[in-house]
Design a protein around this motif. Structure first.
Motif, PDB file in Angstrom:
ATOM      1  N   UNK A  93       1.249  -1.466  -0.125  1.00 54.16           N
ATOM      2  CA  UNK A  93      -0.114  -0.057   0.204  1.00 54.16           C
ATOM      3  C   UNK A  93       0.824   1.317  -0.118  1.00 54.16           C
ATOM      4  N   UNK A  94       0.190   2.963  -0.451  1.00 55.90           N
ATOM      5  CA  UNK A  94       1.228   3.747  -0.544  1.00 55.90           C
ATOM      6  C   UNK A  94      -0.033   5.192  -0.429  1.00 55.90           C
ATOM      7  N   UNK A  95       0.236   5.767   0.378  1.00 63.17           N
ATOM      8  CA  UNK A  95      -0.401   6.944   0.596  1.00 63.17           C
ATOM      9  C   UNK A  95      -0.924   7.638  -0.297  1.00 63.17           C
ATOM     10  N   UNK A  96       0.259   7.901  -1.258  1.00 62.26           N
ATOM     11  CA  UNK A  96      -0.232   9.081  -2.479  1.00 62.26           C
ATOM     12  C   UNK A  96       0.716   8.866  -3.600  1.00 62.26           C
ATOM     13  N   UNK A  97       0.457   9.001  -4.433  1.00 62.09           N
ATOM     14  CA  UNK A  97       1.619   8.866  -6.056  1.00 62.09           C
ATOM     15  C   UNK A  97       3.056   8.734  -6.126  1.00 62.09           C
ATOM     16  N   UNK A  98       3.257   9.800  -5.506  1.00 62.02           N
ATOM     17  CA  UNK A  98       4.798   9.845  -5.037  1.00 62.02           C
ATOM     18  C   UNK A  98       5.236   8.467  -4.185  1.00 62.02           C
ATOM     19  N   UNK A  99       4.552   7.952  -3.266  1.00 62.16           N
ATOM     20  CA  UNK A  99       4.958   7.132  -2.163  1.00 62.16           C
ATOM     21  C   UNK A  99       5.441   5.458  -3.683  1.00 62.16           C
ATOM     22  N   UNK A 100       4.083   5.822  -3.688  1.00 64.57           N
ATOM     23  CA  UNK A 100       3.507   5.112  -5.337  1.00 64.57           C
ATOM     24  C   UNK A 100       4.584   4.411  -5.928  1.00 64.57           C
ATOM     25  N   UNK A 101       5.100   5.618  -7.183  1.00 67.54           N
ATOM     26  CA  UNK A 101       5.927   5.065  -8.181  1.00 67.54           C
ATOM     27  C   UNK A 101       7.608   4.911  -7.211  1.00 67.54           C
ATOM     28  N   UNK A 102       7.680   5.452  -6.267  1.00 64.63           N
ATOM     29  CA  UNK A 102       8.641   4.996  -5.556  1.00 64.63           C
ATOM     30  C   UNK A 102       8.762   2.941  -4.779  1.00 64.63           C
ATOM     31  N   UNK A 103       7.838   3.060  -4.517  1.00 68.02           N
ATOM     32  CA  UNK A 103       7.788   1.520  -4.434  1.00 68.02           C
ATOM     33  C   UNK A 103       7.598   0.436  -5.139  1.00 68.02           C
ATOM     34  N   UNK A 104       7.202   1.360  -6.577  1.00 68.87           N
ATOM     35  CA  UNK A 104       6.962   0.211  -8.028  1.00 68.87           C
ATOM     36  C   UNK A 104       8.631   0.302  -8.956  1.00 68.87           C
ATOM     37  N   UNK A 105       9.224   1.421  -8.162  1.00 62.61           N
ATOM     38  CA  UNK A 105      10.823   0.990  -8.430  1.00 62.61           C
ATOM     39  C   UNK A 105      11.298   0.105  -8.234  1.00 62.61           C
ATOM     40  N   UNK A 106      11.335  -0.204  -7.037  1.00 60.78           N
ATOM     41  CA  UNK A 106      12.190  -1.224  -5.867  1.00 60.78           C
ATOM     42  C   UNK A 106      11.387  -2.122  -6.934  1.00 60.78           C
ATOM     43  N   UNK A 107      10.342  -2.941  -7.114  1.00 64.45           N
ATOM     44  CA  UNK A 107       9.717  -4.002  -6.724  1.00 64.45           C
ATOM     45  C   UNK A 107       8.541  -4.014  -7.792  1.00 64.45           C
ATOM     46  N   UNK A 108       8.915  -2.917  -8.605  1.00 62.64           N
ATOM     47  CA  UNK A 108       7.789  -3.058 -10.180  1.00 62.64           C
ATOM     48  C   UNK A 108       7.870  -4.394 -10.517  1.00 62.64           C
ATOM     49  N   UNK A 109       9.264  -5.228 -10.672  1.00 61.34           N
ATOM     50  CA  UNK A 109       8.933  -6.348 -11.601  1.00 61.34           C
ATOM     51  C   UNK A 109       8.201  -7.494 -10.542  1.00 61.34           C
TER      52      UNK A 109
END
Length: 773
Positions: A677-693
């Motif tokens: 889970x992410x609180x906003x778009x900025x946090x979501x982008x960062x999570x996806x950069x790390x675990x997008x695969x």
């Protein structure tokens, strides 16, 4: 005649004739000196030495006869005056000689001293006058040539100062003549074919077409293209030219100028790269020079005003967007120069003649020396906001309540979302009858709250809801129940609906709005009481009614009649009764939008409205709506279904509401999914950069702080175009939903949603795409 003496050459082979003619010429002490030659050859040799003012020529010579004698002398000395002497009086010879350029023609045995000298004086005076005229013309030409050289030198200096060169092309010979600047710019090209060889291959066909068009139209204006020199360097060239034609209209000369615009083009490219960053903005953005000329115009400005950048480039913004310059324009400019910024509201015009209201922000940009360089303008379209502010002052109270509900709908939907999802979990955890009864009651209440928000929101915005078969009789009963609780006691309500009444196809909220509006108008038309009747019946259209519908293939309709026994409508205004803002009610009691809105809704459903009224007797509205004759409606009762489960897929939940994140995480986790889970778009982008695969699916809210949903989706698409995304929102604005759908989301899930609906949409999205490894 001038007092200066004249030297005459007498060409005569007969010595006796020569002496007589010389005597005539010298008689009376005339101002002539006579020299005599006996043949054409000797006379030409003498004339070549110069000093002869006049020739007396006999046509019959030992080495030449007739007109040929004159022609030979004339060809050799075209400007020398010649008087022909002959012993014969042949009229044909006279005419040919004069036509060939002889000054005079004298017959020897007819002429005397007076006639000969007069002819000689006239010929010499004319010859000297021609010489004087030629000298004068030569002097004039010399002055003109000097002036031309001076003008060309000034032009050369001006072109050099402007960084331009001049050239001339002969289309017939293909030869190009240019100054040093042009030769260097075109890499020494000597013909148009050489120039085309140096033109960039991608521009060559375009340049060739423009040259051909220029030859046809007579001018080449601002032709821009790239050239590549022998060293491989690329330059941008701008050419303009004018065409001159010969008497037959054939192109004779093309004269033009050339300018190296490479530096300007590169600057424009850098500006365009920066402009691309601004083009995604929904605001209209422009860059102005210090004369208010437009040098940049983003796609937001094109969408708002209708003009493309090519259409507005160089035009003054104040001339383009205003019918009349705003009275405070100078004051605004002074503020800009003093404070570096200005903001305010402006009413501007669009390309199609419409008007928009914008919130305008100006920023002054200075160069490296601190001098004003340009003005950066951002215009936000607030037309709808202004129109809404105007309309809301006249709108009905119900519309005001709807507008208020629209403003808080997003938050209310966020409040209901975790309740609806949590109820499913609670129903599975607490299975006793008493708990199930209370949870069922809570579920129905939450669903009614959700439906209420949907209805008020759709009503306030005029949004088109989902079209589906509706139980017409049940809809009328709901309206009748409300009316019985709200109508004055002196109004009697009568409702007639047959048992076999067909269903109508439409949107519940909008059909409800139409019928309630008609009933309220009927109530207002009976201040002293009366009868309000609602009747419905199945109907096949008659021939004249078929012309009123947009779908002739639709055969069955339900006709709903709303009638009253009120004051009626006057005939002179009955044709205006559906016009927007037209009302017969007292000021402050009606907006004039009710009937126009009702008519628009009915027409939007493929139906029509008939109106009958008589003053003092009452009014009757007949609403025709498309019907569905067969097919049962789905039961409103819940049906137990096996909900789809996951197989360990990792899902990223993005929402600024903590409750929604928590209940969504719990629900998905219970049904076999792993969740981040992410609180906003900025946090979501960062999570996806790390675990997008690892992430199989993203479920994101649209409206969030920091980085909202659309911006987050664009950011994710930048490094993973195939990211699978479901968008959710409590917003219902169609344009916002459309914008999100254009970003390529797999589904849109409106809030609030149940756990069942969430699981269904997640499963559908995952099953419709390949699962990541």
């Amino acid at each position: 005649m001038s007092t200066s003496r004249a030297t005459v050459l007498l060409v005569e082979d007969d010595q006796q004739h020569a002496q007589v003619i010389e005597g005539m010429a010298l008689a009376g002490g005339g101002l002539f000196d006579v020299e005599i030659e006996e043949s054409l050859e000797k006379s030409l040799e003498r004339l070549s030495r110069g000093g002869i003012d006049l020739v007396l020529l006999d046509l019959a010579l030992p080495d030449s006869q007739g007109l040929d004698t004159f022609v030979e002398v004339r060809r050799a000395f075209p400007h020398l005056p010649i008087i022909v002497l002959t012993a014969t009086d042949n009229e044909e010879t006279v005419l040919e000689t004069i036509k060939s350029g002889a000054q005079d023609y004298l017959v020897k045995w007819r002429m005397g001293s007076y006639l000969l000298q007069r002819s000689m004086r006239y010929a010499i005076e004319r010859h000297r006058a021609e010489i004087a005229q030629r000298e004068q013309e030569r002097a004039i030409q010399d002055r003109a040539d000097a002036a031309l050289r001076e003008s060309e030198e000034r032009l050369r200096l001006a072109l050099t100062a402007a960084g331009m060169g001049a050239w001339e092309w002969n289309p017939d010979s293909d030869k190009i003549i240019g100054d040093d600047y042009t030769r260097e710019l075109l890499d020494g090209a000597v013909g148009m074919s050489d120039v085309l060889e140096r033109v960039h291959p991608a521009d060559r066909d375009f340049v060739r077409r423009q040259i051909q068009l220029g030859l046809e139209s007579g001018a080449i204006q601002n032709l821009r293209f790239r050239v590549i020199n022998a060293a491989g360097d690329e330059r941008w060239v701008e050419c303009s030219a004018s065409l001159r034609r010969d008497e037959s209209g054939k192109p004779e000369r093309v004269i033009g100028v050339a300018h190296d615009i490479t530096a300007s083009k590169r600057s424009q490219e850098r500006l365009r790269e920066q402009a691309d960053l601004l083009d995604d903005s929904t605001d209209a953005i422009a860059l102005l020079d210090m004369e208010s000329g437009i040098t940049f115009w983003n796609r937001g400005a094109e969408r708002l005003y209708g003009w493309t950048f090519d259409e507005v480039k160089g035009r003054r913004l104040v001339d383009l967007l205003y019918k009349d310059a705003p009275p405070d324009i100078e004051e605004a400019r002074q503020t800009l120069f003093k404070q570096g910024k200005w903001r305010g509201e402006r009413t501007q015009v669009t390309k199609d003649g419409g008007e928009v209201v914008v919130e305008s922000r100006w920023t002054l940009i200075r160069d490296d020396h601190g001098n004003p360089k340009s003005v950066f303008v951002i215009n936000t379209d607030i037309t709808e906001k202004k129109q809404f502010e105007t309309v809301v002052l006249r709108a009905q109270r119900l519309e005001s309540i709807g507008s208020l509900a629209s403003a808080i709908a997003h938050d209310l939907n966020n409040v209901l979302a975790p309740i609806l999802m949590a109820l499913h979990t609670l129903q599975q955890r607490f299975t006793d009858d008493n708990s199930q009864r209370w949870l069922s009651l809570m579920s129905k209440s939450a669903e009614r709250g959700k439906d209420l928000i949907e209805r008020v929101l759709a009503f306030a915005r005029g949004a088109e809801g989902e079209r589906a078969p509706l139980p017409t009789a049940g809809l009328i009963r709901d309206i009748a129940r409300i009316l019985r609780e709200t109508l004055p006691k002196n109004i009697e309500l009568q409702v007639q609906t047959p048992e076999d009444l067909w269903n109508v196809i439409g949107d519940t909220t909008q059909i409800h709005q139409v019928l309630m509006n008609l009933c309220i108008n009927a109530r207002d038309a009976m201040p002293d009481g009366g009868k309000l009747m609602i009747k419905a019946r199945n109907r096949y259209l008659v021939e004249e009614e078929k012309r009123l519908v947009t779908n002739p293939s639709q055969k069955q309709y339900v006709r709903i009649t709303v009638a009253d026994t009120g004051v009626g409508i006057q005939q002179e205004i009955i044709d205006r009764i559906f016009d927007p803002f037209f009302t017969t009610k007292d000021k402050g009691k009606g907006s004039g939008l009710g009937l126009s809105t009702a008519l628009a809704i009915v027409r939007g459903h493929g139906g029509f409205v008939n109106l009958f009224s008589k003053v003092g007797k009452g009014t009757e509205f007949k609403v025709y709506l498309p019907a569905q004759v067969s097919g049962a409606l789905e039961s409103a009762d819940a049906v137990d279904v096996d909900l789809p489960s996951g197989r360990g897929e990792l899902i990223l939940i993005v929402d600024d509401e903590a409750d929604i994140r928590e209940i969504t995480t719990t629900t998905l986790g219970k049904y076999g999914y792993r969740v981040l889970s992410a609180r906003d778009g900025q946090e979501a982008v960062e999570i996806y950069r790390q675990r997008g695969s690892e992430i199989h699916l993203i479920v994101t809210d649209i409206v969030m702080p920091n980085l909202d949903g659309p911006a987050m989706i664009r950011a994710l698409r930048a490094f993973d175009p195939n990211a699978l995304i479901i968008a959710t929102s409590g917003e219902r604005a169609p344009e916002k939903i459309d914008d999100v759908k254009r970003l390529g989301v797999s589904a849109f899930l409106p809030k609030p949603y149940t756990a069942e609906r969430l699981l269904e949409v997640v499963a559908e999205s995952l099953n419709g795409h390949s699962v990541k490894k």
